[in-house]
Design an enzyme around this catalytic site. Structure first.
Site, PDB file in Angstrom:
ATOM      1  N   CYS A 105       0.891  -1.199   0.031  1.00 51.12           N
ATOM      2  CA  CYS A 105       0.146  -0.003   0.039  1.00 51.12           C
ATOM      3  C   CYS A 105       0.824   1.269   0.023  1.00 51.12           C
ATOM      4  CB  CYS A 105      -0.874   0.086   1.171  1.00 51.12           C
ATOM      5  SG  CYS A 105      -0.227  -0.187   2.767  1.00 51.12           S
ATOM      6  N   ARG A 244       0.881 -17.458  14.618  1.00 56.69           N
ATOM      7  CA  ARG A 244      -0.483 -17.145  15.456  1.00 56.69           C
ATOM      8  C   ARG A 244      -0.539 -18.165  16.516  1.00 56.69           C
ATOM      9  NH1 ARG A 244      -4.590 -16.402  10.263  1.00 56.69           N
ATOM     10  NH2 ARG A 244      -3.543 -14.763   9.234  1.00 56.69           N
ATOM     11  N   GLY A 245      -0.310 -17.543  17.766  1.00 55.65           N
ATOM     12  CA  GLY A 245      -0.442 -18.561  18.985  1.00 55.65           C
ATOM     13  C   GLY A 245       0.783 -19.419  18.913  1.00 55.65           C
ATOM     14  N   GLU A 246       0.746 -20.920  18.832  1.00 55.33           N
ATOM     15  CA  GLU A 246       1.819 -21.693  18.904  1.00 55.33           C
ATOM     16  C   GLU A 246       2.009 -22.347  17.477  1.00 55.33           C
ATOM     17  OE1 GLU A 246       1.165 -24.685  22.025  1.00 55.33           O
ATOM     18  OE2 GLU A 246       1.432 -23.453  23.760  1.00 55.33           O
TER      19      GLU A 246
END
Length: 259
Positions: A105, A244-246
Protein backbone atom coordinates in the site's frame (compact mmCIF):
# COMPACT_ATOMS: atom_id res chain seq x y z
CA UNK A 1 5.00 17.56 11.90
CA UNK A 2 2.52 15.59 13.98
CA UNK A 3 1.70 12.08 12.67
CA UNK A 4 -1.93 12.37 13.82
CA UNK A 5 -4.73 14.89 13.76
CA UNK A 6 -8.13 15.06 15.43
CA UNK A 7 -11.42 15.53 13.62
CA UNK A 8 -15.07 15.53 14.62
CA UNK A 9 -17.15 12.53 13.52
CA UNK A 10 -20.54 11.00 14.17
CA UNK A 11 -20.34 7.65 15.91
CA UNK A 12 -23.06 5.03 16.19
CA UNK A 13 -23.02 2.54 19.08
CA UNK A 14 -25.96 0.20 18.50
CA UNK A 15 -28.97 2.55 18.75
CA UNK A 16 -26.99 5.41 20.27
CA UNK A 17 -25.64 8.28 18.18
CA UNK A 18 -23.15 10.94 19.19
CA UNK A 19 -20.57 13.43 17.97
CA UNK A 20 -17.04 12.69 19.13
CA UNK A 21 -13.45 13.63 18.37
CA UNK A 22 -11.58 10.92 16.46
CA UNK A 23 -7.82 10.51 16.00
CA UNK A 24 -6.65 9.84 12.44
CA UNK A 25 -3.20 9.06 11.11
CA UNK A 26 -1.71 11.74 8.87
CA UNK A 27 -0.66 10.88 5.30
CA UNK A 28 1.85 12.87 3.26
CA UNK A 29 3.58 12.60 -0.11
CA UNK A 30 7.29 12.31 0.70
CA UNK A 31 10.14 12.84 -1.76
CA UNK A 32 13.46 11.00 -1.37
CA UNK A 33 16.36 13.11 -2.60
CA UNK A 34 19.86 11.66 -3.01
CA UNK A 35 22.69 14.10 -3.72
CA UNK A 36 20.19 16.75 -4.87
CA UNK A 37 18.50 14.37 -7.31
CA UNK A 38 14.96 13.18 -6.64
CA UNK A 39 14.92 9.38 -6.46
CA UNK A 40 11.18 8.99 -6.07
CA UNK A 41 8.08 9.75 -4.03
CA UNK A 42 6.02 7.70 -1.63
CA UNK A 43 2.94 8.10 0.50
CA UNK A 44 4.04 7.93 4.14
CA UNK A 45 3.20 8.65 7.74
CA UNK A 46 5.36 11.56 9.02
CA UNK A 47 7.38 9.68 11.64
CA UNK A 48 11.03 8.57 11.47
CA UNK A 49 11.32 10.05 7.99
CA UNK A 50 15.11 10.32 8.01
CA UNK A 51 15.32 6.64 8.97
CA UNK A 52 12.81 5.85 6.20
CA UNK A 53 14.99 7.56 3.60
CA UNK A 54 18.13 5.76 4.76
CA UNK A 55 16.38 2.38 4.97
CA UNK A 56 14.89 2.80 1.51
CA UNK A 57 18.27 3.62 -0.09
CA UNK A 58 19.91 0.68 1.71
CA UNK A 59 17.15 -1.70 0.62
CA UNK A 60 17.57 -0.60 -2.98
CA UNK A 61 21.39 -0.86 -2.70
CA UNK A 62 21.63 2.80 -3.76
CA UNK A 63 23.93 3.21 -0.78
CA UNK A 64 25.77 0.22 0.61
CA UNK A 65 26.30 1.02 4.30
CA UNK A 66 26.01 3.69 6.96
CA UNK A 67 29.59 4.86 6.39
CA UNK A 68 28.65 6.12 2.92
CA UNK A 69 26.23 8.65 4.42
CA UNK A 70 27.47 12.21 4.96
CA UNK A 71 24.25 13.95 5.93
CA UNK A 72 20.53 13.21 6.36
CA UNK A 73 17.82 15.80 6.90
CA UNK A 74 14.07 16.25 6.58
CA UNK A 75 12.80 19.42 4.94
CA UNK A 76 9.29 20.02 6.26
CA UNK A 77 8.56 22.79 3.78
CA UNK A 78 9.19 20.62 0.71
CA UNK A 79 8.25 17.35 2.48
CA UNK A 80 11.46 15.68 1.41
CA UNK A 81 14.22 13.62 2.98
CA UNK A 82 17.54 14.89 1.66
CA UNK A 83 20.53 12.56 1.84
CA UNK A 84 24.11 13.33 0.88
CA UNK A 85 26.06 10.10 0.40
CA UNK A 86 28.43 8.16 -1.80
CA UNK A 87 25.94 6.54 -4.16
CA UNK A 88 26.15 3.15 -5.82
CA UNK A 89 26.13 4.35 -9.43
CA UNK A 90 25.50 0.91 -10.94
CA UNK A 91 22.50 0.29 -8.70
CA UNK A 92 21.22 3.81 -9.37
CA UNK A 93 21.39 3.20 -13.12
CA UNK A 94 19.46 -0.06 -12.76
CA UNK A 95 16.97 1.63 -10.47
CA UNK A 96 16.24 4.38 -12.97
CA UNK A 97 15.91 1.89 -15.82
CA UNK A 98 14.15 -1.07 -14.20
CA UNK A 99 11.99 0.45 -11.45
CA UNK A 100 8.46 -0.90 -11.01
CA UNK A 101 5.62 0.10 -8.72
CA UNK A 102 5.52 -2.31 -5.81
CA UNK A 103 2.47 -4.16 -4.51
CA UNK A 104 2.49 -2.67 -1.01
CA UNK A 105 0.00 0.00 0.00
CA UNK A 106 1.14 3.55 -0.64
CA UNK A 107 3.09 4.17 -3.84
CA UNK A 108 6.78 3.49 -4.22
CA UNK A 109 9.13 1.77 -6.63
CA UNK A 110 11.85 -0.84 -6.54
CA UNK A 111 14.30 -2.34 -8.99
CA UNK A 112 14.73 -5.47 -6.85
CA UNK A 113 11.98 -7.75 -8.15
CA UNK A 114 13.81 -9.85 -10.74
CA UNK A 115 14.79 -13.16 -9.17
CA UNK A 116 17.63 -13.79 -11.60
CA UNK A 117 19.14 -10.31 -11.53
CA UNK A 118 18.72 -9.58 -7.83
CA UNK A 119 22.05 -8.25 -6.61
CA UNK A 120 22.27 -9.77 -3.15
CA UNK A 121 24.50 -12.17 -1.22
CA UNK A 122 23.54 -15.58 0.14
CA UNK A 123 22.68 -15.25 3.83
CA UNK A 124 25.17 -17.30 5.87
CA UNK A 125 24.15 -16.42 9.42
CA UNK A 126 24.16 -19.38 11.84
CA UNK A 127 21.85 -17.61 14.32
CA UNK A 128 19.04 -19.75 15.74
CA UNK A 129 15.67 -18.72 17.17
CA UNK A 130 13.38 -20.79 19.37
CA UNK A 131 9.90 -21.28 17.97
CA UNK A 132 8.27 -20.53 21.33
CA UNK A 133 10.26 -17.32 21.63
CA UNK A 134 9.07 -16.24 18.17
CA UNK A 135 5.48 -16.94 19.28
CA UNK A 136 6.03 -14.83 22.38
CA UNK A 137 7.51 -12.01 20.30
CA UNK A 138 4.50 -12.09 17.98
CA UNK A 139 2.05 -12.07 20.91
CA UNK A 140 3.74 -8.85 22.09
CA UNK A 141 4.13 -7.46 18.60
CA UNK A 142 1.80 -4.47 18.93
CA UNK A 143 3.07 -3.39 22.33
CA UNK A 144 4.96 -0.10 22.31
CA UNK A 145 3.40 0.76 18.93
CA UNK A 146 2.00 4.18 19.77
CA UNK A 147 0.48 5.07 16.42
CA UNK A 148 -1.29 1.73 16.08
CA UNK A 149 -2.71 2.01 19.58
CA UNK A 150 -4.01 5.53 18.88
CA UNK A 151 -5.38 5.02 15.36
CA UNK A 152 -5.48 1.31 14.44
CA UNK A 153 -4.58 2.54 10.95
CA UNK A 154 -0.92 1.68 10.39
CA UNK A 155 1.29 -1.28 9.60
CA UNK A 156 4.13 -2.16 11.93
CA UNK A 157 7.58 -3.70 11.60
CA UNK A 158 10.00 -4.59 14.38
CA UNK A 159 13.61 -5.58 13.90
CA UNK A 160 15.25 -7.40 16.80
CA UNK A 161 19.01 -6.98 17.14
CA UNK A 162 20.13 -8.92 20.19
CA UNK A 163 18.52 -7.24 23.19
CA UNK A 164 17.51 -4.16 21.20
CA UNK A 165 14.57 -3.73 18.88
CA UNK A 166 13.47 -0.94 16.54
CA UNK A 167 9.92 -0.15 15.48
CA UNK A 168 8.65 1.27 12.21
CA UNK A 169 5.02 2.38 11.83
CA UNK A 170 3.46 3.67 8.63
CA UNK A 171 0.40 3.49 6.40
CA UNK A 172 2.55 1.60 3.88
CA UNK A 173 3.98 -1.74 4.98
CA UNK A 174 7.17 -1.42 2.92
CA UNK A 175 7.85 1.91 4.66
CA UNK A 176 7.68 0.27 8.09
CA UNK A 177 10.51 -2.10 7.15
CA UNK A 178 12.67 0.71 5.79
CA UNK A 179 12.01 2.79 8.92
CA UNK A 180 12.95 -0.05 11.28
CA UNK A 181 16.07 -0.88 9.25
CA UNK A 182 17.07 2.77 8.99
CA UNK A 183 16.70 3.31 12.75
CA UNK A 184 18.78 0.22 13.53
CA UNK A 185 21.55 1.06 11.05
CA UNK A 186 21.73 4.70 12.15
CA UNK A 187 22.15 3.38 15.70
CA UNK A 188 25.13 1.29 14.61
CA UNK A 189 23.48 -2.14 14.67
CA UNK A 190 24.79 -5.12 12.67
CA UNK A 191 21.78 -6.73 11.02
CA UNK A 192 23.48 -10.04 10.19
CA UNK A 193 21.87 -12.04 13.03
CA UNK A 194 18.68 -10.00 13.35
CA UNK A 195 15.03 -11.04 13.12
CA UNK A 196 12.50 -8.89 11.29
CA UNK A 197 8.82 -9.18 12.21
CA UNK A 198 6.07 -7.54 10.14
CA UNK A 199 2.31 -7.17 10.43
CA UNK A 200 1.33 -7.84 6.83
CA UNK A 201 1.85 -10.21 3.94
CA UNK A 202 5.29 -11.35 2.82
CA UNK A 203 5.25 -10.22 -0.79
CA UNK A 204 8.38 -10.22 -2.92
CA UNK A 205 9.47 -6.66 -2.15
CA UNK A 206 9.14 -7.24 1.62
CA UNK A 207 11.31 -10.34 1.36
CA UNK A 208 13.84 -8.50 -0.83
CA UNK A 209 14.26 -5.77 1.80
CA UNK A 210 15.32 -8.41 4.33
CA UNK A 211 17.65 -10.11 1.85
CA UNK A 212 19.29 -6.87 0.68
CA UNK A 213 20.07 -5.92 4.28
CA UNK A 214 21.45 -9.34 5.26
CA UNK A 215 18.68 -10.06 7.77
CA UNK A 216 18.48 -13.80 8.39
CA UNK A 217 14.89 -14.32 9.65
CA UNK A 218 11.64 -12.70 8.49
CA UNK A 219 8.36 -13.48 10.28
CA UNK A 220 4.73 -12.46 9.73
CA UNK A 221 1.36 -13.49 11.11
CA UNK A 222 0.08 -13.68 7.51
CA UNK A 223 1.10 -15.45 4.30
CA UNK A 224 3.94 -15.10 1.77
CA UNK A 225 3.54 -14.91 -1.98
CA UNK A 226 5.06 -17.50 -4.30
CA UNK A 227 7.80 -15.11 -5.48
CA UNK A 228 8.54 -14.15 -1.88
CA UNK A 229 9.20 -17.81 -1.07
CA UNK A 230 11.36 -18.34 -4.15
CA UNK A 231 13.53 -15.34 -3.28
CA UNK A 232 13.86 -16.47 0.34
CA UNK A 233 14.94 -19.96 -0.73
CA UNK A 234 17.43 -18.66 -3.29
CA UNK A 235 19.19 -16.45 -0.75
CA UNK A 236 18.81 -18.71 2.30
CA UNK A 237 16.52 -16.38 4.22
CA UNK A 238 14.47 -18.03 6.96
CA UNK A 239 10.90 -17.11 6.02
CA UNK A 240 8.04 -17.75 8.46
CA UNK A 241 4.35 -17.03 8.07
CA UNK A 242 1.11 -17.57 9.98
CA UNK A 243 2.85 -16.98 13.32
CA UNK A 244 -0.30 -17.14 15.43
CA UNK A 245 -0.50 -18.58 18.91
CA UNK A 246 1.77 -21.62 18.93
CA UNK A 247 1.53 -22.12 15.16
CA UNK A 248 4.24 -21.26 12.65
CA UNK A 249 4.75 -22.06 8.96
CA UNK A 250 8.41 -22.17 7.86
CA UNK A 251 8.83 -21.77 4.10
CA UNK A 252 12.62 -21.69 3.97
CA UNK A 253 15.68 -21.73 6.23
CA UNK A 254 14.32 -24.23 8.76
CA UNK A 255 17.82 -24.71 10.22
CA UNK A 256 17.50 -21.40 12.10
CA UNK A 257 14.31 -22.45 13.92
CA UNK A 258 14.35 -24.92 16.82
CA UNK A 259 11.69 -26.23 19.18
Amino acid sequence: MQPIFTTEITKFRADEQGVVDDILVREIKLDIVLNDAKIGSMMATPTDLEALGVGYLLSENLITNKDEIKNVSFDEQSLSVKIIANENKTALSNFNFESVIISGCGRSVTANVNLENLNAKIIKSTAKFQRREISKMMSEFYTQCELYEMTGCVHTAKIFCGKNFYIGEDIAQHNTIDKAIGKAVLNGENLENSLLMVSGRLSSEMVVKAVMNGICVLVSRTAPTSLGVLIARKFNLTLCGFARGENLNVYSGLERIYA
